[in-house]
Design a protein around this motif. Sequence first.
Motif, short mmCIF file in Angstrom:
data_model
loop_
_atom_site.label_atom_id
_atom_site.label_comp_id
_atom_site.label_asym_id
_atom_site.label_seq_id
_atom_site.Cartn_x
_atom_site.Cartn_y
_atom_site.Cartn_z
N LEU A 49 -6.76 -0.97 7.16
CA LEU A 49 -7.55 -0.08 5.97
C LEU A 49 -6.74 1.06 5.81
O LEU A 49 -6.83 2.01 5.03
CB LEU A 49 -8.81 0.63 6.44
N GLY A 50 -5.42 0.84 6.38
CA GLY A 50 -4.48 1.81 6.29
C GLY A 50 -4.64 3.17 7.10
O GLY A 50 -4.02 4.20 6.58
N LEU A 51 -5.38 3.27 7.94
CA LEU A 51 -5.74 4.53 8.73
C LEU A 51 -4.85 4.75 10.04
O LEU A 51 -4.54 5.87 10.38
CB LEU A 51 -7.07 4.62 9.15
N HIS A 52 -4.18 3.65 10.47
CA HIS A 52 -3.33 3.73 11.70
C HIS A 52 -2.20 2.75 11.44
O HIS A 52 -1.98 1.84 10.87
CB HIS A 52 -4.03 3.40 12.82
N HIS B 88 -10.15 9.53 4.92
CA HIS B 88 -9.99 10.24 6.33
C HIS B 88 -9.38 11.33 6.35
O HIS B 88 -8.44 11.56 5.45
CB HIS B 88 -9.41 9.05 7.15
N SER B 89 -9.51 12.24 7.15
CA SER B 89 -8.88 13.45 7.25
C SER B 89 -7.48 13.09 7.93
O SER B 89 -7.06 12.08 8.44
CB SER B 89 -9.62 14.28 8.23
N ARG C 257 -0.70 10.19 10.13
CA ARG C 257 -1.16 8.50 9.71
C ARG C 257 -0.39 8.19 8.47
O ARG C 257 0.30 8.76 7.75
CB ARG C 257 -2.49 8.91 9.08
N PRO C 258 -0.64 6.75 8.27
CA PRO C 258 0.48 6.10 7.32
C PRO C 258 0.16 6.79 5.85
O PRO C 258 1.22 6.82 5.36
CB PRO C 258 -0.23 4.63 7.52
N PHE C 259 -0.94 7.07 5.51
CA PHE C 259 -1.34 7.56 4.14
C PHE C 259 -0.48 8.80 3.97
O PHE C 259 -0.53 9.29 2.97
CB PHE C 259 -2.78 7.41 3.76
#
Length: 191
Positions: free
Chosen positions: A142-145, A94-95, A81-83
């Motif tokens: 939201l930075g999740l994908h 998010h995990s 993921r991006p983060f």
Amino acid sequence: MSELHQSLFLWLNLSPLTSPWALSLARFASVQLPAFALVFALSVAVVGEPRWRTTARQMLLAMALAWLVARCIQWALPMPRPFVLGLGHRWLEHSPTPSFPSSHASVAMALGVVGWLSAPHGIGRVLLLTTGVLVAWSRVALGLHFPLDVLTGGLLATVLAWTVVHRWSQGRAWLAGVRAGAPEALPQRLD
């Protein structure tokens, strides 16, 4: 990762200077909207008017298939993921599970595309497709994908949704022919 792909992610990802209403919309679209959509599809599949009941059942089938296929791809092709890579701003916890393709986007777009293809009313079609698009957008915002995760999930969902709607109508036509006793609808015996 390509520079273009990273730039597109950073452009779509909400910054700390984002207005509170955009952040609230993204959080709602990512967390509450999928739950509302699922409850809507389940309740209409059981107690809705007949035309909507068929659409809701198609939605549920397409959503289940989209989730299953997305999870299999995530397992086979794990991508961070991006983060996890330290990119952008993450607005929801998010995990760090694999992100390609986005399960949320796949399921939401399956609902939206089936709705667009088979819902009996124009406003319902627009609302269902808008739901899918909002959920997909929110995952990047939201930075999740990454955008590619969401785009791939949306394309996967579109193919699955079209297949479900198309096969469903073929199956219903075949079943109607069998009930009417049409010889071409009956299975042919091979000796």
